[in-house]
Design an enzyme around this catalytic site. Sequence first.
Site, PDB file in Angstrom:
ATOM      1  N   CYS A 104       1.109  -1.110  -0.286  1.00 47.82           N
ATOM      2  CA  CYS A 104       0.285   0.075   0.085  1.00 47.82           C
ATOM      3  C   CYS A 104       0.741   1.360  -0.008  1.00 47.82           C
ATOM      4  CB  CYS A 104      -1.354  -0.145   1.101  1.00 47.82           C
ATOM      5  SG  CYS A 104      -1.664   1.174   0.986  1.00 47.82           S
ATOM      6  N   CYS A 201      -5.506  -2.349   6.474  1.00 49.29           N
ATOM      7  CA  CYS A 201      -6.049  -1.116   6.291  1.00 49.29           C
ATOM      8  C   CYS A 201      -7.750  -1.559   5.894  1.00 49.29           C
ATOM      9  CB  CYS A 201      -5.503  -0.345   4.766  1.00 49.29           C
ATOM     10  SG  CYS A 201      -3.838  -0.986   4.601  1.00 49.29           S
TER      11      CYS A 201
END
Length: 374
Positions: A104, A201
């Site tokens: 990410c 996340c």
Amino acid sequence: MMTDNSKTRVVVGMSGGVDSSVTALLLKEQGYDVIGVFMKNWDDTDEFGVCTATEDYKDVAAVADQIGIPYYSVNFEKEYWDRVFEYFLAEYRSGRTPNPDVMCNKEIKFKAFLDYAMTLGADYVATGHYAQIKRDENGVVHMLRGLDKGKDQTYFLSQLSQEQLQKTMFPLGHLQKSEVRAIAEQAGLATAKKKDSTGICFIGEKNFKTFLSHYLPAQKGRMMTVDGRDMGEHAGLMYYTIGQRGGLGIGGQQGGDNKPWFVVGKDLSQNILYVGQGFYHESLMSTSLDASVIQFTREVPEEFTLECTAKFRYRQPDSKVTVHVKKDKAKVVFAEPQRAITPGQAVVFYDGHECLGGGIIDMAYKDGEPCQYI
């Protein structure tokens, strides 16, 4: 003489949490031209039907208004799905245990977001990560561990390139988390009391097993000891990681010596989960690993050997290693045998306080023989 920062535009990735809020505040106080940007990476609602991203964006808006900076929202759901989530699922399909936070940062926060920030006229992007940037006399950027040892996030930033780091600021790197909270409270920021987010996340606080089962069908199979004893059924190889203790459903009573049971291997082709007793079970120990997707934070030769320390998972002390690098691959030899080296996880290299870069673990070896981890 005071530096005039007003002509330097910094675009801050604001999540609606306390760290990124204080990041924006500090930069504003230092006189920078600050813009806040909220990234929507995942289309989600919590178990009460509340879209958590909407709530987080409200917090970003409240803080930005308090500080007096403009703010925007940008949607990276497609980029996130294509570059991070598809990778995450592919790794689990192949029996590995991925680290989506590393990907990410590499693909979204310091690529998609960085590109977007440039369209806003940014000179730099900033995030609330606990890491430090130091520029040497030749203009080369070095990434150092965050001063708060318990919060240091260089492990997750280890795939960033020199090009990305040149455009990055980490204003919290020299602070303790407690100081960041105190700054937020003193300034009366709307997020001062907000608790830290945990978990991956896009999963947040949800049950991981339930979440994964929505995207990958689980295939039950046999649970065996290394010497061939059948220990029952496993729920699906993707739910287990090397070295894991809990969730096996077998107590110490079956082993005779009452030591706890651990996951010590996987056989993807036969759909077998191997278990063994004892934290330091011999099948969990290895002496070297192969890694790929090797990225260094600075320019390096195509082939070289490096003596340094490494981390094989986030919260663990450094271990001495010798790294043999060839292009984007590396063989990492350990000074001491290591436990539960897990394919799919990041291996990250350090020289003292400096994070040198890292890669993704492909295979662990014990005295040259591959460990049965995938």
